[in-house]
Design an enzyme around this catalytic site. Structure first.
Site, short mmCIF file in Angstrom:
data_model
loop_
_atom_site.label_atom_id
_atom_site.label_comp_id
_atom_site.label_asym_id
_atom_site.label_seq_id
_atom_site.Cartn_x
_atom_site.Cartn_y
_atom_site.Cartn_z
N ARG A 32 -9.41 1.99 -1.47
CA ARG A 32 -9.06 2.18 -0.13
C ARG A 32 -9.80 2.92 0.77
O ARG A 32 -10.00 4.08 0.61
CB ARG A 32 -7.62 2.87 -0.25
CG ARG A 32 -6.46 2.71 1.04
CD ARG A 32 -5.56 3.66 1.16
NE ARG A 32 -6.04 4.99 1.45
CZ ARG A 32 -5.43 6.10 1.28
NH1 ARG A 32 -4.50 6.40 0.09
NH2 ARG A 32 -6.02 7.20 1.50
N HIS A 71 -4.56 6.55 4.25
CA HIS A 71 -3.48 5.76 3.72
C HIS A 71 -2.79 4.80 4.92
O HIS A 71 -2.60 3.70 4.70
CB HIS A 71 -2.57 7.01 3.08
CG HIS A 71 -1.17 6.17 2.97
ND1 HIS A 71 -0.93 5.30 2.06
CD2 HIS A 71 0.04 6.31 3.55
CE1 HIS A 71 0.17 4.93 2.11
NE2 HIS A 71 0.91 5.53 2.81
N TYR A 86 -7.90 15.30 0.86
CA TYR A 86 -7.72 15.20 -0.49
C TYR A 86 -8.83 14.55 -1.13
O TYR A 86 -8.59 14.16 -2.41
CB TYR A 86 -6.20 14.63 -0.89
CG TYR A 86 -5.76 13.25 -0.25
CD1 TYR A 86 -6.33 12.18 -0.72
CD2 TYR A 86 -5.12 13.37 0.94
CE1 TYR A 86 -6.09 11.02 0.08
CE2 TYR A 86 -4.78 12.24 1.75
CZ TYR A 86 -5.29 10.95 1.26
OH TYR A 86 -4.87 9.79 1.87
C1 LIG Z 1 9.97 4.36 -3.09
C2 LIG Z 1 8.92 4.90 -1.95
N1 LIG Z 1 8.67 6.07 -2.09
C3 LIG Z 1 7.67 6.54 -1.28
C4 LIG Z 1 7.18 6.25 -0.37
C5 LIG Z 1 6.04 6.54 0.54
N2 LIG Z 1 4.94 5.99 0.45
C6 LIG Z 1 4.38 4.82 1.24
S1 LIG Z 1 3.05 4.35 0.77
C7 LIG Z 1 2.88 5.31 -0.66
C8 LIG Z 1 1.90 5.17 -1.62
C9 LIG Z 1 1.83 3.70 -2.30
O1 LIG Z 1 0.53 3.71 -3.05
P1 LIG Z 1 0.33 2.48 -3.52
O2 LIG Z 1 1.40 1.80 -4.47
O3 LIG Z 1 -0.93 2.65 -4.40
O4 LIG Z 1 -0.19 1.57 -2.39
P2 LIG Z 1 -1.24 1.52 -1.35
O5 LIG Z 1 -0.51 2.38 -0.41
O6 LIG Z 1 -2.33 2.37 -2.15
O7 LIG Z 1 -1.47 0.36 -0.66
C10 LIG Z 1 3.96 6.28 -0.61
C11 LIG Z 1 4.28 7.36 -1.56
C12 LIG Z 1 7.55 4.58 -0.06
N3 LIG Z 1 7.23 3.76 1.05
N4 LIG Z 1 8.27 4.27 -0.95
#
Ligand SMILES: Cc1ncc(C[n+]2csc(CCOP(=O)(O)OP(=O)(O)O)c2C)c(N)n1
Ligand SMILES: Cc1ncc(C[n+]2csc(CCOP(=O)(O)OP(=O)(O)O)c2C)c(N)n1
Ligand SMILES: [Mg+2]
Ligand SMILES: [Mg+2]
Lengths: 351, 320, 320, 351
Positions: free
Chosen positions: D257, D261, D270
């Protein structure tokens, strides 16, 4: 496969006693004859408890009850490796572990008679309440392990569950978290090959449950779950590893649910008599008796003696359980909160 | 017409609809080979095959989630959750997905599924086997919640639910499964969702109940001039039937086996206090379980509303 | 005394309690290194170390479940769920375990934890980031539910929650996080759980609100002789304060951002209809969101109760 | 290890282009020059879309937006292998897949402007709504695969999610179910190594994500996720396997990424600049340009041309998106139910 190999993995299997009860001496755990005898007694006690519970249920003196028949080695062997300070998170089919750890027999029966007061674990034990929502106790165990480490305590944590539980999200989230924090915990899966009517093949396409630990970056081991010495050995090793900072271990104890799922179930609807007969021949108590007999440490007479002692203990337990007065209606509110809400207090008064 | 119990009536509704509509597929733990732990789906796998009656692994969230995908694809899945207490781990799927799919996709996808689950207390079973948390599910917009009170309503409501274009939670009062038999027509009939039934006429007080409490209420009101309403659908509520009864009687008592705080009784009482206030002659009373977790067998009879409590509430409102 | 916003007030309460009591351990997604997506836990990992402020994997059910095990072991965990919409996947742990552990073990184990989660609408965020499903959690016996309405109440309630012997769900109205500043004493103070606050005196109508609706209600009642009650604790309800106000005013309007059906407004109205019926001069009205899922940004202002709707309800009850 | 070995496993890794853009010819997927050029255009289009979305957000014309920068190869490469009849279940960070599949640009932007009407997928596509609750879309994909098989359709299913999602219970339950039923599905995990502020090490102790598939009895493959040809190859193989009854595959696309975020995040809090710089050097678009340039198929000028075309498409998309009238309040009720409840109907009237 022209692509490159990223990694290779091995999953191991542990057994000490073969089906005839002869031991692989290289793998014998360090146990005195007395300790092994104690395990034998506990397995017989567990069997007696179980048979009695089933018949009490038939007589309407207990509620629905989930028999442990066939799983005595997995339960007694693993629980024998635990110390009193350790924290234990059962599912609902570990009465053999409870008995091994010294949970009072009347109290165990009282639970299955439908009385939650029986879940008040005696203060010297750190056993969590039975957990009926499959797999949901596994994260609790991880939390306790986190807390134990935070406190720098030497306690380890053991959590019990079945093959069915490995399909639940909570199993996965908890295993993964234990791996990330490298916690002092042992995951003890009793793979009795059935989740009610669903056989292992319908539960997962994974060839073993032990290999599931690869997904979490720690060791998974398959143990012959009908071999009490192998179960003891593997649990003991895993606990030592946990206590010394080596992180979690997943143990798959391959065993068999010899009885119905519960007294409300009829396993004849979904599995063959042949399969059951096959596993009856692999009875874990029989196997230990053969082992002991080979060195002259067991005779049929001694076996009867052990059974009689166990029966007497269970008899007394049943009497004591049935002497407990039923709960008063106001006991509905016991433990609802440390201090009842005004509404609860009002509702309590009305009873 | 045959005399059937509720297990048989539900089984018949499922079988008929499966025969009529090959989009109907059942899935859940032990629903196939074993015919369900209450035998509600008995014989259906034999008759329709293992592709239409799927034994699943032990994973409520994925059972619900997979049903959502199946429904969106064009099937009409009927996931069974073995006991209502195990819907909690499928809650996100039900709330954030099943109930919202039509809205999130602005109608491109819909989610016609029927979640069946045994519901309610009084069977002396282990923990989490006697839950009655219907109110939680009535707070989910996009989800209908249905509770039959006997074999006849079970079949008619289930057939309607199976043909509804949106998700329905179908709660089966476990205590009634084999308790009562009723005449159940073999033919196809539907009871419209969202319609309550006046189970007993009366003019001095309206008593509202559903599921297994209905039977208890009907037994308790002997000697009272009570009108008894059997809700049948908990969401959406049949406000018309409720309001017209209460406008007539001026008094309302709501009986449910769930705890009091934020139970469905609250919504009913609040609606009456909003729309029939000037007709009310007495406080609206709720006869419910106390605000504590469902107990095990030894205390379940003290937990559930019994005839004494129901009659005490009637006596109380009739003082006004 | 310092002027703090709610983020700062909560951060201060956490820091003070962590300094005072080494059993307090925070855990959740991004709460450590990043200080939380709203910066509520900013600086705490630096100050107290990574063992006391744990960044977890992405697994709400295990976050909640692990917190339960920690609490039973003797710690006072403070799990953060990143948004209220993600508590749904932790629902089983909260309902069947956190809230029941004391009861299931008849007091051998208890579960003193505080679940913190951002709550409510109006921040124009993605789906599931603006939920207000508090009523569902108020239907869980054994769980307390608390909602501050400003920085001062946030600190005082959080300190009380952190010392409560039982589990508390602490809902933080996201819209207020940085909207208002208040004088917040640096010293330790607690606001007793279960006590509401009369936020404005009045005699013609009682308006009940909480969280971010309080601010909106206070802005809307200008020119009305309205008494405004800030609930602060949603479960258990402060019936005394509610009843004594409504007995005085004879009219009640409840305002919440959740949908109407089975919202907490229903419980409040039902309780009034049960215990203050004879004092009521007008229907009890609820001003709520409509019974549809929380929309995305473009429609959120049309979804949440606004001053117009609040005033229309006041005008309506004042007709009686 | 004196115990016996129960099983051994291998996990493989696929890459076609190395960092300099030279290809392992043995692994080249069957793609015409035009097809590869189309992928290049789509990667550039995705990059342009992303850059524009971020700047629109800064100007207050979009809401919070999650950039895909760095993940273009993983998204375009995998989506290029899909057919129109296939069902696709995105998370919230697959705009490159949407663009590849032909999701209208204005509609994509409209979603991020906070308008759910944009989730009404055009009828010729089977794309599910964006899913914000991490991992919760994975069981839906399994259900669709079950339905496709039940219908004897030739459609396969692809589900997208991130590394963080692999920690969720729903990931596990869905993977396990797909294994049990041997479903026609490809699990496409974009391991961008971060879940907001949590690095992969904090997410799982598993050395790779690919090996997690071992727990479910089917194949997991790690793919170089910045190598569009490798991603295409692996996805295509997995889809063919799915369509021919070979069951599920798990693909870990190892990528990065490159941006924050979301536009509400500050990754500088971080992670290190060095790490970001390292991965900037591994830009997937750069890699494909090098590959194309080596055979004379790409010049800086052509590159500019592709970018200009993309920019023009995005410009038009923005204009069209901003010309859409805002939703009327009554549209709150659109799709709440096929037929509104009486209460909903009353509430709608009041708007
Ligand atoms: C169940 C849930 N918990 C927390 C969140 C808040 N949140 C949004 S994206 C994210 C991280 C997701 O990481 P990843 O699965 O690696 O996807 P990326 O963002 O890297 O595409 C979090 C914690 C959420 N959307 N859904
Ligand atoms: C979450 C959940 N779903 C369903 C049930 C009903 N149920 C009780 S035991 C059981 C099977 C459990 O299988 P396994 O984990 O292998 O344990 P075993 O019964 O074999 O000891 C089921 C489905 C339950 N108790 N909890
Ligand atoms: Mg089993
Ligand atoms: Mg990621």
């Amino acid at each position: 496969m022209p692509e490159e190999v990223l990694a290779t993995f091995q999953v191991k299997r542990v057994s000490v006693l073969n089906e005839n009860g002869s031991a692989d001496l290289a793998l014998m755990p360090e146990l005195s004859a007395d300790q092994i005898w104690r395990m034998y007694q506990l397995m017989v006690l567990s069997r007696c408890f179980d048979e009695r519970a089933v018949s009490l249920q038939r007589e309407g003196r207990l509620g629905t009850y989930p028999p442990i028949r066939g799983q005595e080695a997995a339960q007694v062997g693993s629980a024998s490796a635990l110390k009193a300070e350790d924290w234990v998170f059962p599912s609902f089919r570990e009465m053999g572990a409870h008995l091994t750890l010294g949970y009072p027999i009347p109290q165990l029966l009282q639970y299955w008679a439908g009385d939650e007061r029986a879940q008040k674990t005696p203060p010297q034990l750190n056993i969590f309440p039975f957990c009926v929502a499959v797999g949901s106790q596994i994260p609790h165990a991880v939390g306790a392990a986190l807390a134990a480490r935070y406190r720098r305590d030497s306690a380890a944590v053991a959590v019990y569950f079945g093959d069915g539980a490995t399909s639940k999200g909570d199993f996965h989230e908890a295993m993964n978290m234990a791996g990330v924090y490298q916690l002092p915990i042992v995951f003890i899966c009793q793979n009795n090959q059935w989740a009610i009517s669903v056989p292992l093949k319908g539960q997962t396409a994974s060839a073993s449950l032990a290999q599931k630990a690869l997904a979490y970056g720690f060791e998974g081991v398959q143990v012959d779950g009908n071999d009490v010495l192998a179960v003891y050995r593997a649990t003991n090793q895993a606990l030592e590893k946990a206590r010394s900072g080596g992180g979690p271990t997943f143990l798959e104890c391959l065993t068999y649910r010899m009885a119905d799922h519960t007294t409300a179930d009829d396993a004849g609807r979904y599995r063959s008599d042949e399969e059951v007969a096959l596993w009856n021949g692999r009875d874990p108590i029989l196997r230990l008796e053969r082992f002991l007999a080979a060195s002259g440490a067991w005779t049929p007479e001694q076996g009867r003696g052990v059974k009689e002692e166990a029966t007497a203990l269970i008899d007394r337990g049943v009497r004591e359980m049935e002497a407990v007065p039923p709960p008063a209606p106001a006991e509905l509110f016991d433990g609802a909160l440390e201090t009842l809400t005004p509404r609860q207090a009002g509702q309590r008064k009305g009873r | 017409m045959a005399q059937l119990n509720m297990v048989q009536a539900i089984n018949q509704a499922l079988a008929d609809e499966m025969a009529r509509d090959d989009r109907v597929v059942l899935l859940g733990e032990d629903v196939g080979r074993d015919g369900g732990v209450f035998r509600v789906t008995e014989g259906l796998q034999d008759r329709f095959g293992a592709e239409r009656v799927l034994d699943t692994p032990l994973c409520e969230s994925a059972i619900m989630g997979a049903a959502i995908g199946m429904a969106a694809y064009g099937l009409r899945p009927v996931p069974e959750i073995q006991f209502m207490g195990f819907t909690y781990s499928a809650f996100e799927q039900l709330f954030a997905h099943a109930a919202r799919l039509r809205s999130r996709s602005r109608g491109r996808y819909s989610c016609p599924l029927v979640v069946r689950t045994p519901y309610g207390g009084g069977i002396k079973a282990p923990e989490l086997h006697e839950e009655s948390t219907e109110a939680i599910f009535c707070h989910i917009p996009g989800l209908k919640v249905v509770v039959p009170s006997g074999p006849y309503s079970a079949k008619g409501l289930l057939l309607a639910a199976l043909r509804d274009p949106d998700p329905v939670l179908f709660l089966e009062p476990t205590r009634l499964y084999r308790m009562l038999k009723e005449e159940v027509p073999e033919v196809d009939y539907q009871l419209e969702l969202g319609k309550a039934r006046v189970a007993r006429k009366g003019s001095a007080v309206t008593v509202v109940a559903w599921g297994s409490m209905l039977e208890r209420v009907l037994k308790s009101v002997d000697g009272y001039d009570a009108e008894v309403i059997d809700l049948l659908t908990l969401n959406p509520l049949d406000l018309e039937t409720l309001l017209s009864s209460v406008r007539k009687t001026g008094r309302a008592v709501i009986v449910h086996e769930a705890i009091k705080t934020c139970g469905l009784g609250a919504e009913i009482a609040a609606t009456l206090a909003e729309e029939a206030m000037l007709h009310l002659r007495a406080p609206i009373l709720r006869v419910t379980a106390p605000d504590v977790p469902v107990p095990l067998a030894k205390l379940i009879d003290q937990y559930l509303p019994g005839p004494d409590r129901i009659r005490a509430a009637l006596d109380e409102v009739l003082k006004y």
